[in-house]
Motif scaffolding. Structure first.
Motif, PDB file in Angstrom:
ATOM      1  N   GLU A 109      -0.688  14.769  11.098  1.00 25.87           N
ATOM      2  CA  GLU A 109      -1.876  14.790  10.274  1.00 25.87           C
ATOM      3  C   GLU A 109      -1.287  15.586   8.486  1.00 25.87           C
ATOM      4  OE1 GLU A 109      -4.263  17.642  12.759  1.00 25.87           O
ATOM      5  OE2 GLU A 109      -4.206  16.424  13.714  1.00 25.87           O
ATOM      6  N   GLY A 110      -0.018  16.354   8.715  1.00 26.79           N
ATOM      7  CA  GLY A 110       0.128  17.117   7.824  1.00 26.79           C
ATOM      8  C   GLY A 110       0.786  15.196   6.858  1.00 26.79           C
ATOM      9  N   GLN A 111       1.237  14.796   7.022  1.00 30.32           N
ATOM     10  CA  GLN A 111       1.311  13.841   6.091  1.00 30.32           C
ATOM     11  C   GLN A 111       0.105  12.950   5.932  1.00 30.32           C
ATOM     12  OE1 GLN A 111       4.707  12.556   4.893  1.00 30.32           O
ATOM     13  NE2 GLN A 111       5.512  14.553   6.157  1.00 30.32           N
ATOM     14  N   PHE A 112      -1.084  12.975   6.463  1.00 26.32           N
ATOM     15  CA  PHE A 112      -2.605  12.529   5.936  1.00 26.32           C
ATOM     16  C   PHE A 112      -2.761  12.994   4.613  1.00 26.32           C
ATOM     17  CE2 PHE A 112      -6.609  12.545   6.333  1.00 26.32           C
ATOM     18  CZ  PHE A 112      -7.061  11.189   6.279  1.00 26.32           C
ATOM     19  N   LEU A 113      -2.364  14.874   5.107  1.00 24.65           N
ATOM     20  CA  LEU A 113      -2.921  15.459   4.131  1.00 24.65           C
ATOM     21  C   LEU A 113      -2.028  15.144   2.498  1.00 24.65           C
ATOM     22  CD1 LEU A 113      -3.697  18.843   6.247  1.00 24.65           C
ATOM     23  CD2 LEU A 113      -5.469  17.344   5.063  1.00 24.65           C
ATOM     24  N   THR A 114      -1.261  15.680   2.930  1.00 20.18           N
ATOM     25  CA  THR A 114      -0.070  15.075   1.403  1.00 20.18           C
ATOM     26  C   THR A 114      -0.183  13.264   1.066  1.00 20.18           C
ATOM     27  OG1 THR A 114       1.546  15.983   2.624  1.00 20.18           O
ATOM     28  CG2 THR A 114       2.364  14.901   0.796  1.00 20.18           C
ATOM     29  N   LEU A 115      -0.677  12.376   1.618  1.00 18.36           N
ATOM     30  CA  LEU A 115      -0.660  11.405   0.808  1.00 18.36           C
ATOM     31  C   LEU A 115      -2.385  11.311   0.593  1.00 18.36           C
ATOM     32  CD1 LEU A 115      -0.538   8.017   0.303  1.00 18.36           C
ATOM     33  CD2 LEU A 115      -1.506   7.500   2.536  1.00 18.36           C
ATOM     34  N   ARG A 116      -3.142  11.771   1.384  1.00 15.77           N
ATOM     35  CA  ARG A 116      -4.319  12.664   0.849  1.00 15.77           C
ATOM     36  C   ARG A 116      -4.073  13.120  -0.740  1.00 15.77           C
ATOM     37  NH1 ARG A 116      -9.425  14.607   3.957  1.00 15.77           N
ATOM     38  NH2 ARG A 116      -8.409  16.279   3.620  1.00 15.77           N
ATOM     39  N   GLU A 117      -3.579  13.686  -1.279  1.00 15.62           N
ATOM     40  CA  GLU A 117      -3.507  15.181  -2.011  1.00 15.62           C
ATOM     41  C   GLU A 117      -2.904  13.958  -3.296  1.00 15.62           C
ATOM     42  OE1 GLU A 117      -4.889  18.183  -3.207  1.00 15.62           O
ATOM     43  OE2 GLU A 117      -5.723  18.096  -1.479  1.00 15.62           O
ATOM     44  N   SER A 118      -1.678  12.954  -2.615  1.00  9.32           N
ATOM     45  CA  SER A 118      -1.121  12.615  -4.191  1.00  9.32           C
ATOM     46  C   SER A 118      -2.271  11.461  -4.607  1.00  9.32           C
ATOM     47  CB  SER A 118       0.152  11.936  -3.144  1.00  9.32           C
ATOM     48  OG  SER A 118       0.928  12.831  -2.647  1.00  9.32           O
ATOM     49  N   ILE A 119      -2.959  10.903  -3.608  1.00  7.11           N
ATOM     50  CA  ILE A 119      -4.453   9.990  -4.156  1.00  7.11           C
ATOM     51  C   ILE A 119      -4.925  11.086  -5.302  1.00  7.11           C
ATOM     52  CG2 ILE A 119      -5.775   8.288  -3.693  1.00  7.11           C
ATOM     53  CD1 ILE A 119      -4.222   7.634  -0.509  1.00  7.11           C
ATOM     54  N   ARG A 120      -5.826  11.567  -4.513  1.00  7.04           N
ATOM     55  CA  ARG A 120      -6.422  12.142  -5.290  1.00  7.04           C
ATOM     56  C   ARG A 120      -5.915  12.670  -7.144  1.00  7.04           C
ATOM     57  NH1 ARG A 120     -10.124  16.311  -0.803  1.00  7.04           N
ATOM     58  NH2 ARG A 120     -10.833  14.538  -0.250  1.00  7.04           N
TER      59      ARG A 120
ATOM     60  N   ILE B  56      -4.622   6.270 -10.270  1.00  5.95           N
ATOM     61  CA  ILE B  56      -4.351   5.073 -10.875  1.00  5.95           C
ATOM     62  C   ILE B  56      -3.638   4.524 -10.032  1.00  5.95           C
ATOM     63  CG2 ILE B  56      -3.593   3.411 -13.466  1.00  5.95           C
ATOM     64  CD1 ILE B  56      -6.214   5.420 -14.110  1.00  5.95           C
ATOM     65  N   THR B  57      -2.256   5.395  -9.708  1.00  2.00           N
ATOM     66  CA  THR B  57      -0.739   5.303  -9.284  1.00  2.00           C
ATOM     67  C   THR B  57      -1.227   4.689  -8.223  1.00  2.00           C
ATOM     68  OG1 THR B  57       0.211   6.662 -11.215  1.00  2.00           O
ATOM     69  CG2 THR B  57       1.331   6.184  -9.257  1.00  2.00           C
ATOM     70  N   ALA B  58      -1.947   5.546  -7.140  1.00  2.00           N
ATOM     71  CA  ALA B  58      -2.198   5.190  -5.816  1.00  2.00           C
ATOM     72  C   ALA B  58      -2.457   3.727  -5.706  1.00  2.00           C
ATOM     73  CB  ALA B  58      -2.965   5.872  -5.197  1.00  2.00           C
ATOM     74  N   CYS B  59      -3.514   3.368  -6.693  1.00  2.91           N
ATOM     75  CA  CYS B  59      -4.100   1.812  -6.171  1.00  2.91           C
ATOM     76  C   CYS B  59      -2.975   0.658  -7.328  1.00  2.91           C
ATOM     77  CB  CYS B  59      -5.712   1.605  -7.145  1.00  2.91           C
ATOM     78  SG  CYS B  59      -7.510   2.734  -6.723  1.00  2.91           S
ATOM     79  N   ALA B  60      -2.631   0.830  -7.967  1.00  5.37           N
ATOM     80  CA  ALA B  60      -1.466   0.271  -8.257  1.00  5.37           C
ATOM     81  C   ALA B  60      -0.505  -0.194  -7.359  1.00  5.37           C
ATOM     82  CB  ALA B  60      -0.718   0.247  -9.694  1.00  5.37           C
ATOM     83  N   ILE B  61      -0.196   0.914  -6.219  1.00  6.10           N
ATOM     84  CA  ILE B  61       1.180   0.836  -5.734  1.00  6.10           C
ATOM     85  C   ILE B  61       0.267  -0.082  -4.284  1.00  6.10           C
ATOM     86  CG2 ILE B  61       1.902   2.270  -3.480  1.00  6.10           C
ATOM     87  CD1 ILE B  61       2.425   4.356  -5.748  1.00  6.10           C
ATOM     88  N   ALA B  62      -1.195  -0.091  -3.943  1.00  2.63           N
ATOM     89  CA  ALA B  62      -1.976  -0.349  -3.035  1.00  2.63           C
ATOM     90  C   ALA B  62      -1.923  -2.374  -3.120  1.00  2.63           C
ATOM     91  CB  ALA B  62      -3.083  -0.006  -2.915  1.00  2.63           C
ATOM     92  N   ALA B  63      -2.138  -2.311  -4.628  1.00  2.00           N
ATOM     93  CA  ALA B  63      -1.887  -3.661  -5.272  1.00  2.00           C
ATOM     94  C   ALA B  63      -0.263  -4.716  -5.027  1.00  2.00           C
ATOM     95  CB  ALA B  63      -2.969  -3.599  -7.005  1.00  2.00           C
ATOM     96  N   GLY B  64      -0.031  -4.176  -5.030  1.00  2.00           N
ATOM     97  CA  GLY B  64       1.016  -4.288  -5.507  1.00  2.00           C
ATOM     98  C   GLY B  64       1.911  -4.743  -4.033  1.00  2.00           C
ATOM     99  N   VAL B  65       1.558  -4.045  -3.221  1.00  2.00           N
ATOM    100  CA  VAL B  65       1.990  -4.359  -1.452  1.00  2.00           C
ATOM    101  C   VAL B  65       1.146  -5.272  -1.210  1.00  2.00           C
ATOM    102  CG1 VAL B  65       1.125  -3.206   1.090  1.00  2.00           C
ATOM    103  CG2 VAL B  65       2.376  -1.572  -0.884  1.00  2.00           C
ATOM    104  N   GLY B  66      -0.012  -5.211  -2.064  1.00  2.00           N
ATOM    105  CA  GLY B  66      -1.327  -6.667  -0.960  1.00  2.00           C
ATOM    106  C   GLY B  66      -0.446  -7.402  -1.435  1.00  2.00           C
ATOM    107  N   VAL B  67      -0.323  -8.130  -3.030  1.00  2.00           N
ATOM    108  CA  VAL B  67       0.436  -9.111  -3.337  1.00  2.00           C
ATOM    109  C   VAL B  67       1.902  -9.692  -2.814  1.00  2.00           C
ATOM    110  CG1 VAL B  67       1.952  -9.824  -5.663  1.00  2.00           C
ATOM    111  CG2 VAL B  67      -0.501  -8.822  -5.403  1.00  2.00           C
ATOM    112  N   ILE B  68       2.118  -8.637  -2.440  1.00  2.00           N
ATOM    113  CA  ILE B  68       4.172  -8.674  -1.616  1.00  2.00           C
ATOM    114  C   ILE B  68       3.655  -9.115  -0.172  1.00  2.00           C
ATOM    115  CG2 ILE B  68       5.885  -7.604  -0.707  1.00  2.00           C
ATOM    116  CD1 ILE B  68       5.837  -6.197  -3.583  1.00  2.00           C
TER     117      ILE B  68
END
Length: 99
Positions: free
Chosen positions: A64-75, A79-91
Motif C-alpha cells: 500500500e505504501g509503494q502504491f501511494l508513492t507511485l501514485r504521487e510520483s505519477i501525479r 509525462i515522465t511516467a507515460c514515457a517510462i510506461a511506453a518504454g517498458v511496453g516497447v521492450i
C-alpha cells in the motif's frame, strides 16, 4: 582336562509377568510421547500461523505504501511516467515478438 561346570541361573531370566509389566509401561510411555508430540505440533502450528499473519500484514502495508508513492510520483510527473510506461511496453513487445 577339567570341565567347567555349567552355571544355570533362573534369577537372570525375566518372568512372563515382568515382560508384560515392561510392555505395559512401554505402551504408556509411547502414548505419553505421542500426546506430547501432538501438543508440540499444535503449538508450532499456532505460532507459524501467527507469524504468517504478521508477515502478510507487513507485506500488505508495504504494498500500500509503494502504491501511494507511485501514485504521487505519477501525479507529480505525468509525462515522465507515460514515457517510462511506453518504454517498458516497447521492450516487452520486442521480447515477445522474438519468439
Amino acid at each position: 582336562m577339567a570341565q567347567k561346570p555349567e552355571i544355570v541361573s533362573t534369577t537372570a531370566e525375566p518372568s512372563l509377568s515382568d515382560v508384560r509389566a515392561d510392555l505395559d509401561q512401554l505402551r504408556a510411555d509411547f502414548a505419553q510421547l505421542i500426546d506430547t508430540l501432538g501438543k508440540t505440533a499444535k503449538h508450532g502450528v499456532k505460532g507459524a500461523k501467527g507469524e504468517a499473519s504478521n508477515a502478510a500484514e507487513d507485506v500488505t502495508d508495504w504494498a500500500e505504501g509503494q502504491f501511494l508513492t507511485l501514485r504521487e510520483s505519477i501525479r507529480e510527473q505525468p509525462i515522465t511516467a507515460c514515457a517510462i510506461a511506453a518504454g517498458v511496453g516497447v521492450i516487452l513487445g520486442q521480447i515477445l515478438l522474438r519468439r
